[in-house]
Motif scaffolding. Sequence first.
Motif, mmCIF file in Angstrom:
data_model
loop_
_atom_site.group_PDB
_atom_site.id
_atom_site.type_symbol
_atom_site.label_atom_id
_atom_site.label_comp_id
_atom_site.label_asym_id
_atom_site.label_seq_id
_atom_site.Cartn_x
_atom_site.Cartn_y
_atom_site.Cartn_z
ATOM 1 N N ASN A 41 14.962 -11.862 -4.739
ATOM 2 C CA ASN A 41 14.787 -11.366 -3.370
ATOM 3 C C ASN A 41 13.321 -11.446 -2.962
ATOM 4 N N GLY A 42 12.433 -11.060 -3.874
ATOM 5 C CA GLY A 42 10.997 -11.124 -3.588
ATOM 6 C C GLY A 42 10.531 -12.553 -3.354
ATOM 7 N N ALA A 43 11.051 -13.483 -4.130
ATOM 8 C CA ALA A 43 10.667 -14.885 -3.952
ATOM 9 C C ALA A 43 11.130 -15.409 -2.597
ATOM 10 N N ILE A 44 12.332 -15.055 -2.211
ATOM 11 C CA ILE A 44 12.855 -15.503 -0.916
ATOM 12 C C ILE A 44 12.034 -14.900 0.226
ATOM 13 N N LEU A 45 11.708 -13.608 0.112
ATOM 14 C CA LEU A 45 10.890 -12.976 1.149
ATOM 15 C C LEU A 45 9.495 -13.585 1.212
ATOM 16 N N VAL B 278 7.990 -15.445 4.752
ATOM 17 C CA VAL B 278 6.917 -14.956 5.628
ATOM 18 C C VAL B 278 6.065 -16.091 6.186
ATOM 19 N N PRO B 279 5.551 -17.015 5.359
ATOM 20 C CA PRO B 279 4.798 -18.120 5.963
ATOM 21 C C PRO B 279 5.652 -18.970 6.891
ATOM 22 N N LEU B 280 6.915 -19.129 6.557
ATOM 23 C CA LEU B 280 7.809 -19.894 7.415
ATOM 24 C C LEU B 280 8.015 -19.189 8.753
ATOM 25 N N SER B 281 8.137 -17.860 8.727
ATOM 26 C CA SER B 281 8.313 -17.132 9.986
ATOM 27 C C SER B 281 7.052 -17.171 10.840
ATOM 28 N N MET B 282 5.898 -17.286 10.194
ATOM 29 C CA MET B 282 4.653 -17.391 10.967
ATOM 30 C C MET B 282 4.588 -18.708 11.736
ATOM 31 N N ILE B 283 5.230 -19.719 11.201
ATOM 32 C CA ILE B 283 5.262 -21.017 11.869
ATOM 33 C C ILE B 283 6.335 -21.046 12.953
ATOM 34 N N LEU C 106 3.622 -8.752 9.092
ATOM 35 C CA LEU C 106 3.103 -8.206 7.839
ATOM 36 C C LEU C 106 3.712 -6.850 7.516
ATOM 37 N N THR C 107 3.938 -6.026 8.548
ATOM 38 C CA THR C 107 4.623 -4.748 8.332
ATOM 39 C C THR C 107 6.022 -4.986 7.817
ATOM 40 N N ALA C 108 6.723 -5.933 8.417
ATOM 41 C CA ALA C 108 8.079 -6.243 7.968
ATOM 42 C C ALA C 108 8.075 -6.749 6.529
ATOM 43 N N TYR C 109 7.117 -7.588 6.195
ATOM 44 C CA TYR C 109 7.032 -8.113 4.827
ATOM 45 C C TYR C 109 6.813 -6.995 3.813
ATOM 46 N N ILE C 110 5.874 -6.108 4.099
ATOM 47 C CA ILE C 110 5.584 -5.015 3.174
ATOM 48 C C ILE C 110 6.776 -4.079 3.050
ATOM 49 N N VAL C 111 7.380 -3.730 4.171
ATOM 50 C CA VAL C 111 8.525 -2.815 4.156
ATOM 51 C C VAL C 111 9.705 -3.444 3.424
ATOM 52 N N TYR C 112 9.980 -4.709 3.676
ATOM 53 C CA TYR C 112 11.096 -5.364 3.000
ATOM 54 C C TYR C 112 10.829 -5.565 1.511
ATOM 55 N N ALA D 81 11.598 -2.123 0.134
ATOM 56 C CA ALA D 81 13.009 -1.739 0.229
ATOM 57 C C ALA D 81 13.951 -2.679 -0.518
ATOM 58 N N TRP D 82 13.627 -3.974 -0.563
ATOM 59 C CA TRP D 82 14.559 -4.934 -1.147
ATOM 60 C C TRP D 82 14.112 -5.476 -2.498
ATOM 61 N N CYS D 83 12.879 -5.137 -2.928
ATOM 62 C CA CYS D 83 12.392 -5.632 -4.224
ATOM 63 C C CYS D 83 11.941 -4.511 -5.143
ATOM 64 N N LEU D 84 11.029 -3.669 -4.681
ATOM 65 C CA LEU D 84 10.458 -2.648 -5.548
ATOM 66 C C LEU D 84 11.475 -1.572 -5.921
ATOM 67 N N VAL D 85 12.139 -0.990 -4.932
ATOM 68 C CA VAL D 85 13.136 0.053 -5.208
ATOM 69 C C VAL D 85 14.300 -0.509 -6.033
ATOM 70 N N PRO D 86 14.874 -1.677 -5.681
ATOM 71 C CA PRO D 86 15.916 -2.232 -6.547
ATOM 72 C C PRO D 86 15.416 -2.563 -7.955
#
Length: 184
Positions: free
Chosen positions: A120-124, A128-133, A144-150, A153-158
């Motif tokens: 999940n972390g690798a996909i996120l 992020v660079p792709l979404s910037m483009i 950046l807020t979305a990246y940190i929050v996700y 929520a989707w990598c650290l807690v799991p």
Amino acid sequence: MRERIIEVVEPYISGLRKRTSLRCTASREQEDAMNMRVRQLWAPLLSTLLVSVSVQFVALRVPQLPPWVFFTRNGVSIVLAPLWMLALPFIGALGAWLSLRAGGNTRDRLLTALGSAWLNGAILTLGVPLSMIIERHFSLSIKLTAYIVYMIAWCLVPAVLLALGALPWLGRKATMRARGATGL
């Protein structure tokens, strides 16, 4: 004349046979090592990932236990499935156990247990660079807020929940039980 040719060529041919034999043996050993890596790490990791994604898919569709939705000040929403979060320790234990059964060492068992979180972390991280483009209408602070929050929520807690489930399968006693040893 024929005997002379055989005398000259014979050492060369026998040397080729020896080198070819050594190459075949080395190739066989590399193939065995690759099969062990697949059996001890990648097969359990992919099966654990499949179970995790399936449970997450089902958990988001269970009407009795709706997903939790949180919003940040920037308007970034986080959706968490409580049923999936409850299942993560069991999924981590399953991954570590599958790797242990295949003969994996402690590192392989931990990587297998944490596999769905780090994928999940690798996909996120790739997203992020792709979404910037692609998405230029969102500001950089929101991305950046979305990246940190996700990532939380989707990598650290799991990852923490998966590691908690894998703990019983990571110790030396688990390795000894799997190999059939009875001593300490």
